[in-house]
Write an enzyme that holds these catalytic residues in place. Structure first.
Site, PDB file in Angstrom:
ATOM      1  N   SER A 169      48.247  76.138 111.411  1.00  7.69           N
ATOM      2  CA  SER A 169      48.515  75.631 110.062  1.00  7.69           C
ATOM      3  C   SER A 169      48.867  74.143 110.097  1.00  7.69           C
ATOM      4  O   SER A 169      48.040  73.327 110.479  1.00  7.69           O
ATOM      5  CB  SER A 169      49.599  76.482 109.399  1.00  7.69           C
ATOM      6  OG  SER A 169      49.670  76.236 108.022  1.00  7.69           O
ATOM      7  N   ASP A 260      42.411  83.244 103.592  1.00 11.33           N
ATOM      8  CA  ASP A 260      43.364  82.145 103.688  1.00 11.33           C
ATOM      9  C   ASP A 260      43.020  81.048 102.683  1.00 11.33           C
ATOM     10  O   ASP A 260      41.867  80.610 102.623  1.00 11.33           O
ATOM     11  CB  ASP A 260      43.308  81.580 105.109  1.00 11.33           C
ATOM     12  CG  ASP A 260      44.328  80.504 105.392  1.00 11.33           C
ATOM     13  OD1 ASP A 260      45.083  80.118 104.481  1.00 11.33           O
ATOM     14  OD2 ASP A 260      44.366  80.041 106.542  1.00 11.33           O
ATOM     15  N   HIS A 290      46.323  84.126 106.497  1.00 12.46           N
ATOM     16  CA  HIS A 290      46.985  82.983 107.103  1.00 12.46           C
ATOM     17  C   HIS A 290      48.244  83.449 107.840  1.00 12.46           C
ATOM     18  O   HIS A 290      48.962  84.326 107.370  1.00 12.46           O
ATOM     19  CB  HIS A 290      47.371  81.981 106.006  1.00 12.46           C
ATOM     20  CG  HIS A 290      47.908  80.684 106.511  1.00 12.46           C
ATOM     21  ND1 HIS A 290      47.109  79.597 106.756  1.00 12.46           N
ATOM     22  CD2 HIS A 290      49.172  80.295 106.819  1.00 12.46           C
ATOM     23  CE1 HIS A 290      47.844  78.589 107.171  1.00 12.46           C
ATOM     24  NE2 HIS A 290      49.107  78.996 107.239  1.00 12.46           N
TER      25      HIS A 290
END
Length: 322
Positions: A169, A260, A290
């Site tokens: 991320s 995601d 995610h």
């Protein structure tokens, strides 16, 4: 036959173990992170990992360190499956959390998994967090820590021949930004591979950001809060690496999650690398959300996805070494 029965089914595929977690989160309810005090959001992220993440693996070396940074010492943690090791590459790990939450402890179990699976030393970096330290503090700290490791400092106790940057991320973003910086001004050893996992790469708010805006763990509202806190500057490669020089990027293993909001940002970055002639192994993990590398206890299939990334890294290392 009804006409609407001929229309294609556009419902996204959700794995059964992912659906079970999503249903449980709905049943639990509660406010989003952006709606609670910052300290509570950070504590909640750590607590979520304790419930959903796999257990940490035992290692020969787990050692807290620090290195000089732009605004004081940067906390680091060294992981190694071996007590002693010959000269070789070191994996630099940058944790996720939207530049706002996350630390060495939230990703501790994952780092033990990486060190064990890859049989390489891992150095995790705890960069300064926003909003106390907005853009580009995270990038500055990660670059400084990576340059420090590249110099094989005595405190590290390793002879470093190359660097592999990896993160999830926000950390995936940093795993791209740091090699871009080191391509402009070289470190003591080169970055031989970058491994961004569901990275944030551009300013876009369409496509998957809208399709998965709610109901899939990471929400668009939370992403907007993260970006408001970090305050990146539009058009700058250090803020949005899609704007960087892709021709100088190292060989890349890039993974996205099919459910995601950031999926399309990862897709676009992978396409930019391929168009620039960079070797890129791109994988999209279908039917998963995610954050899957930190959900390996609650979502068993996420463990297999995580090790698929490691397999791709090993293959890329073989190709680099050939």
């Amino acid at each position: 036959m009804r006409e609407d029965s001929l229309m294609p089914d556009t419902t996204p595929y959700v794995r059964p173990d992912v659906k079970a977690v999503l249903d449980a989160l709905v049943a639990i309810g509660g406010p989003e992170m952006s709606d609670i005090p910052l300290a509570d959001a950070r504590a909640a992220y750590l607590a979520m990992g304790a419930m959903l993440e796999a257990d940490a693996l035992p290692l020969a070396v787990i050692k807290d360190l620090a290195c000089p940074g732009p605004d004081g010492d940067i906390p680091l943690r060294l992981y190694d499956a071996r007590e002693t090791r010959a000269a070789g590459p070191v994996i630099m790990f940058y944790h996720g959390g939207g530049f706002v939450i996350g630390d060495l402890d939230t990703h501790h179990a994952l780092c033990t998994e990486i060190a064990t699976a890859m049989d390489l030393p891992v150095v995790a970096v705890h960069y300064r967090l926003a909003p106390e330290a907005p853009y580009p503090a995270a990038a500055d700290d990660c670059e400084a820590a990576t340059r420090w490791v590249a110099e094989s400092p005595a405190d590290l106790g390793l002879t470093v021949t190359g660097l592999i940057t990896i993160g999830d991320s926000a950390g995936g973003h940093l795993a791209i930004v740091v090699p871009q910086a080191l391509a402009t001004k070289a470190a003591a050893v080169p970055v031989i591979m970058q491994v961004p996992i569901y990275p944030a790469t551009d300013e876009s708010s369409d496509g998957s950001m809208q399709e998965f805006a709610e109901g899939f763990v990471l929400t668009k509202k939370t992403m907007d809060w993260f970006m408001d806190c970090y305050a990146p500057v539009a058009g700058e490669a250090r803020a949005y690496p899609i704007h960087g020089d892709h021709t100088a990027a190292p060989p890349t293993v890039l993974a996205t999650a099919g459910l995601d909001p950031l999926r399309d940002q990862g897709r676009r970055y992978a396409a930019a690398l391929i168009q620039a002639g960079v070797e890129c192994h791109y994988m999209e993990m279908k039917g998963i959300v995610h954050g899957f590398v930190n959900l390996r206890k609650a979502v068993p299939s996420a463990q297999a996805d995580t090790h698929t990334i490691f397999k791709a890294m090993k293959l890329m290392l073989e190709r680099i070494s050939a």
